[in-house]
Write a protein that holds these residues in place. Sequence first.
Motif, mmCIF file in Angstrom:
data_model
loop_
_atom_site.group_PDB
_atom_site.id
_atom_site.type_symbol
_atom_site.label_atom_id
_atom_site.label_comp_id
_atom_site.label_asym_id
_atom_site.label_seq_id
_atom_site.Cartn_x
_atom_site.Cartn_y
_atom_site.Cartn_z
ATOM 1 N N UNK A 1 0.840 -1.198 0.000
ATOM 2 C CA UNK A 1 0.000 0.000 0.000
ATOM 3 C C UNK A 1 0.877 1.252 0.000
ATOM 4 N N UNK A 2 2.032 1.160 0.668
ATOM 5 C CA UNK A 2 2.949 2.300 0.778
ATOM 6 C C UNK A 2 3.777 2.469 -0.496
ATOM 7 N N UNK A 3 4.343 1.384 -0.983
ATOM 8 C CA UNK A 3 5.259 1.420 -2.126
ATOM 9 C C UNK A 3 4.749 0.547 -3.262
ATOM 10 N N UNK A 4 4.983 1.013 -4.453
ATOM 11 C CA UNK A 4 4.582 0.271 -5.650
ATOM 12 C C UNK A 4 5.411 -1.000 -5.827
ATOM 13 N N UNK A 5 6.708 -0.918 -5.519
ATOM 14 C CA UNK A 5 7.602 -2.056 -5.732
ATOM 15 C C UNK A 5 7.958 -2.721 -4.406
ATOM 16 N N UNK A 6 7.373 -3.894 -4.154
ATOM 17 C CA UNK A 6 7.667 -4.713 -2.986
ATOM 18 C C UNK A 6 7.799 -6.146 -3.485
ATOM 19 N N UNK A 7 8.910 -6.786 -3.124
ATOM 20 C CA UNK A 7 9.173 -8.151 -3.576
ATOM 21 C C UNK A 7 9.391 -9.059 -2.371
ATOM 22 N N UNK A 8 8.808 -10.254 -2.408
ATOM 23 C CA UNK A 8 9.043 -11.208 -1.327
ATOM 24 C C UNK A 8 9.556 -12.555 -1.837
ATOM 25 N N UNK A 9 9.887 -12.611 -3.112
ATOM 26 C CA UNK A 9 10.467 -13.823 -3.679
ATOM 27 C C UNK A 9 11.122 -13.484 -5.006
ATOM 28 N N UNK A 10 11.908 -14.423 -5.508
ATOM 29 C CA UNK A 10 12.492 -14.269 -6.833
ATOM 30 C C UNK A 10 13.831 -13.560 -6.852
ATOM 31 N N UNK A 11 14.220 -13.203 -8.058
ATOM 32 C CA UNK A 11 15.531 -12.612 -8.324
ATOM 33 C C UNK A 11 15.758 -11.309 -7.555
ATOM 34 N N UNK A 12 14.721 -10.494 -7.433
ATOM 35 C CA UNK A 12 14.860 -9.217 -6.736
ATOM 36 C C UNK A 12 15.288 -9.415 -5.278
ATOM 37 N N UNK A 13 14.785 -10.467 -4.650
ATOM 38 C CA UNK A 13 15.146 -10.764 -3.259
ATOM 39 C C UNK A 13 16.532 -11.398 -3.199
ATOM 40 N N UNK A 14 16.792 -12.344 -4.066
ATOM 41 C CA UNK A 14 18.083 -13.034 -4.078
ATOM 42 C C UNK A 14 19.243 -12.071 -4.333
ATOM 43 N N UNK A 15 19.060 -11.123 -5.260
ATOM 44 C CA UNK A 15 20.110 -10.147 -5.574
ATOM 45 C C UNK A 15 20.509 -9.337 -4.354
ATOM 46 N N UNK A 16 19.564 -9.086 -3.488
ATOM 47 C CA UNK A 16 19.827 -8.234 -2.323
ATOM 48 C C UNK A 16 20.194 -9.031 -1.075
ATOM 49 N N UNK A 17 20.490 -10.314 -1.251
ATOM 50 C CA UNK A 17 20.921 -11.147 -0.126
ATOM 51 C C UNK A 17 22.444 -11.183 -0.017
ATOM 52 N N UNK A 18 23.123 -10.572 -0.987
ATOM 53 C CA UNK A 18 24.582 -10.520 -0.993
ATOM 54 C C UNK A 18 25.033 -9.116 -1.382
ATOM 55 N N UNK A 19 26.311 -8.841 -1.121
ATOM 56 C CA UNK A 19 26.949 -7.634 -1.651
ATOM 57 C C UNK A 19 28.362 -8.030 -2.064
#
Length: 120
Positions: A16-34
């Motif tokens: 409701x707050x943000x248009x882009x919210x991800x809880x699975x997939x590549x978008x989540x996996x990419x942000x699990x590392x740096x």
Amino acid sequence: MSYGVCDQTVIGELKVICEEVYDQGEEVEERSIDRSGWGPFMPECVVCPKSVAEVQAVMRLCFAKKIPVVPRGAGTGLEGAALPVRGGVVLDVMQLRQMELKKDDLVLVCGPGWFKVEVN
């Protein structure tokens, strides 16, 4: 300290707050590392705000629910500071690309979504 969980109810509130919210997939996996070599540490979700008001609303919600939040830029850091080691929400700030040039003061004020090479 015990932390809250970012369940489907909270994810719905975040959407409701943000248009882009991800809880699975590549978008989540990419942000699990740096670039530190640590991890992966999977977040429960990733939120990509487009305004300061959205950041504030996400932070208020997560604070109220005791959900950890990790702010993240490009993920190029070498220290692991952008890793969600306790899960929670990754707050991806790359879309906050405001910029103001103050020529008289020789100052450039910009948001966190800029790469140095773009600003130079």
